[in-house]
Design a protein around this motif. Structure first.
Motif, PDB file in Angstrom:
ATOM      1  N   VAL A  45      20.690 -27.488  66.978  1.00 58.50           N
ATOM      2  CA  VAL A  45      20.325 -26.944  65.660  1.00 58.50           C
ATOM      3  C   VAL A  45      19.421 -27.954  64.971  1.00 58.50           C
ATOM      4  CG1 VAL A  45      21.163 -26.137  63.421  1.00 58.50           C
ATOM      5  CG2 VAL A  45      22.514 -25.711  65.488  1.00 58.50           C
ATOM      6  N   SER A  46      18.262 -27.515  64.534  1.00 55.87           N
ATOM      7  CA  SER A  46      17.333 -28.432  63.872  1.00 55.87           C
ATOM      8  C   SER A  46      16.957 -27.904  62.496  1.00 55.87           C
ATOM      9  CB  SER A  46      16.069 -28.635  64.708  1.00 55.87           C
ATOM     10  OG  SER A  46      15.404 -27.403  64.914  1.00 55.87           O
ATOM     11  N   GLN A  47      16.805 -28.825  61.559  1.00 53.00           N
ATOM     12  CA  GLN A  47      16.280 -28.523  60.239  1.00 53.00           C
ATOM     13  C   GLN A  47      14.915 -29.182  60.138  1.00 53.00           C
ATOM     14  OE1 GLN A  47      19.108 -29.855  57.318  1.00 53.00           O
ATOM     15  NE2 GLN A  47      20.573 -28.223  57.751  1.00 53.00           N
ATOM     16  N   GLY A  48      13.874 -28.392  59.929  1.00 52.93           N
ATOM     17  CA  GLY A  48      12.527 -28.928  59.925  1.00 52.93           C
ATOM     18  C   GLY A  48      11.871 -28.737  61.278  1.00 52.93           C
ATOM     19  N   SER A  49      10.609 -29.097  61.357  1.00 57.89           N
ATOM     20  CA  SER A  49       9.824 -28.891  62.580  1.00 57.89           C
ATOM     21  C   SER A  49      10.016 -30.048  63.551  1.00 57.89           C
ATOM     22  CB  SER A  49       8.343 -28.752  62.222  1.00 57.89           C
ATOM     23  OG  SER A  49       7.892 -29.893  61.505  1.00 57.89           O
ATOM     24  N   VAL A  50      10.008 -29.712  64.836  1.00 61.53           N
ATOM     25  CA  VAL A  50      10.173 -30.695  65.913  1.00 61.53           C
ATOM     26  C   VAL A  50       8.952 -30.620  66.812  1.00 61.53           C
ATOM     27  CG1 VAL A  50      11.605 -31.462  67.839  1.00 61.53           C
ATOM     28  CG2 VAL A  50      12.677 -30.445  65.815  1.00 61.53           C
ATOM     29  N   SER A  51       8.365 -31.752  67.141  1.00 62.31           N
ATOM     30  CA  SER A  51       7.149 -31.779  67.965  1.00 62.31           C
ATOM     31  C   SER A  51       7.459 -31.464  69.416  1.00 62.31           C
ATOM     32  CB  SER A  51       6.484 -33.153  67.882  1.00 62.31           C
ATOM     33  OG  SER A  51       7.155 -34.087  68.718  1.00 62.31           O
ATOM     34  N   TRP A  52       6.416 -31.127  70.175  1.00 60.93           N
ATOM     35  CA  TRP A  52       6.509 -31.195  71.619  1.00 60.93           C
ATOM     36  C   TRP A  52       6.542 -32.686  71.974  1.00 60.93           C
ATOM     37  CZ3 TRP A  52       2.119 -29.773  68.903  1.00 60.93           C
ATOM     38  CH2 TRP A  52       1.024 -30.647  69.013  1.00 60.93           C
ATOM     39  N   PRO A  53       6.855 -33.069  73.210  1.00 65.12           N
ATOM     40  CA  PRO A  53       6.846 -34.503  73.540  1.00 65.12           C
ATOM     41  C   PRO A  53       5.492 -35.135  73.249  1.00 65.12           C
ATOM     42  CG  PRO A  53       7.975 -33.285  75.240  1.00 65.12           C
ATOM     43  CD  PRO A  53       7.349 -32.258  74.332  1.00 65.12           C
ATOM     44  N   VAL A  54       5.460 -36.089  72.356  1.00 64.53           N
ATOM     45  CA  VAL A  54       4.208 -36.722  71.949  1.00 64.53           C
ATOM     46  C   VAL A  54       3.528 -37.336  73.162  1.00 64.53           C
ATOM     47  CG1 VAL A  54       3.210 -38.616  70.621  1.00 64.53           C
ATOM     48  CG2 VAL A  54       4.958 -37.155  69.592  1.00 64.53           C
ATOM     49  N   GLY A  55       2.252 -37.020  73.337  1.00 66.26           N
ATOM     50  CA  GLY A  55       1.504 -37.543  74.460  1.00 66.26           C
ATOM     51  C   GLY A  55       1.517 -36.670  75.689  1.00 66.26           C
ATOM     52  N   PHE A  56       2.286 -35.560  75.670  1.00 64.16           N
ATOM     53  CA  PHE A  56       2.335 -34.680  76.834  1.00 64.16           C
ATOM     54  C   PHE A  56       1.020 -33.924  76.974  1.00 64.16           C
ATOM     55  CE2 PHE A  56       3.430 -30.414  78.607  1.00 64.16           C
ATOM     56  CZ  PHE A  56       3.732 -30.840  79.886  1.00 64.16           C
ATOM     57  N   SER A  57       0.350 -34.090  78.114  1.00 66.47           N
ATOM     58  CA  SER A  57      -0.976 -33.492  78.312  1.00 66.47           C
ATOM     59  C   SER A  57      -0.961 -32.302  79.259  1.00 66.47           C
ATOM     60  CB  SER A  57      -1.955 -34.547  78.847  1.00 66.47           C
ATOM     61  OG  SER A  57      -1.514 -35.058  80.098  1.00 66.47           O
ATOM     62  N   GLY A  58       0.225 -31.934  79.745  1.00 68.59           N
ATOM     63  CA  GLY A  58       0.308 -30.883  80.741  1.00 68.59           C
ATOM     64  C   GLY A  58      -0.085 -29.505  80.244  1.00 68.59           C
ATOM     65  N   SER A  59      -0.088 -29.311  78.922  1.00 73.35           N
ATOM     66  CA  SER A  59      -0.397 -27.989  78.394  1.00 73.35           C
ATOM     67  C   SER A  59      -1.886 -27.806  78.079  1.00 73.35           C
ATOM     68  CB  SER A  59       0.420 -27.724  77.121  1.00 73.35           C
ATOM     69  OG  SER A  59       0.126 -28.696  76.136  1.00 73.35           O
TER      70      SER A  59
END
Length: 222
Positions: free
Chosen positions: A63-77
């Motif tokens: 459960v998260s409150q607020g926005s959560v990033s994708w893994p910082v630095g992940f270039s696969g996308s």
């Protein structure tokens, strides 16, 4: 704030089912940079994936409150046939941030020169990492998921990455994975230690490091 509620994750292996997270209930407080410490293969990436929403838990929930990033630095996308700037524009539209501001930030930060306007498939791994870090840190999130990205590039770029990361931490939190205890001390104030599927939270980063080193059976830094 990110809360784990009775979270479990297991995988089938040739030797049977392996549990990497076992009924974990824990809260990562908002606005705090927390190191995630564990031995290799213990499940750090799996836990980060569940928190980021790319891996589904076997049981329980995040459960998260607020926005959560994708893994910082992940270039696969990144789309390999698009240029760096085209990929940045796409991310800006997806996350609803000002396109030109993000483009200007990433172009300056990533230090790619003319390659910023070349297809990503022509990039070296280091160039992709610099582009990915720039895009990731350029989008404002409440919590950043960080995995070894401040080790990218030369000394000047690593220094610049740490500076901007710490600047972001004035208004956001982070969960940081790194094998360098020196980096942990620079970037984090608290720690979570993962061992045998169980998680322990320490408000003092030195206590977290000490517990991790006891688990590793050595007082030496990794």
């Amino acid at each position: 704030m990110i809360r784990l509620e009775n979270l479990s994750k297991s995988f089938m292996t040739p030797r049977g089912r392996k549990t990497v997270i076992d009924r974990a209930s824990l809260t990562f407080p908002g606005g705090v940079s927390v190191a995630l410490l564990a031995r290799n293969g213990a499940g750090k990436s799996t836990l980060m994936g569940m928190i980021g929403g790319t891996i589904q838990p076997t049981k329980g929930r995040v459960v998260s409150q607020g926005s959560v990033s994708w893994p910082v630095g992940f270039s696969g996308s990144f789309h390999q046939d698009l240029t760096g700037v085209q990929n940045v524009r796409f991310v800006a539209r997806v996350y609803g941030v000002d396109t030109e501001e993000l483009v200007a930030f990433v172009e300056d930060f990533a230090e790619l020169g003319g390659h910023f306007y070349s297809p990503v498939r022509t990039y070296s791994s280091g160039m992709k990492s610099r582009l990915a870090f720039g895009v990731s840190i350029g989008v404002p999130f409440d919590t950043y998921l960080v995995d070894e990205v401040t080790s990218v590039g030369d000394a000047n770029f690593r220094r610049k990455s740490r500076v901007i990361f710490l600047e972001r931490m004035k208004s956001a939190g982070a969960i940081v994975v790194t094998h360098s205890m020196a980096q942990v001390r620079k970037l984090c104030t608290a720690g979570v230690v993962l061992e045998n599927g169980h998680l322990d939270y320490f408000e003092d980063i030195e206590e977290a490091i000490a517990q991790h080193q006891r688990n590793m059976g050595s007082a030496e830094e990794e």
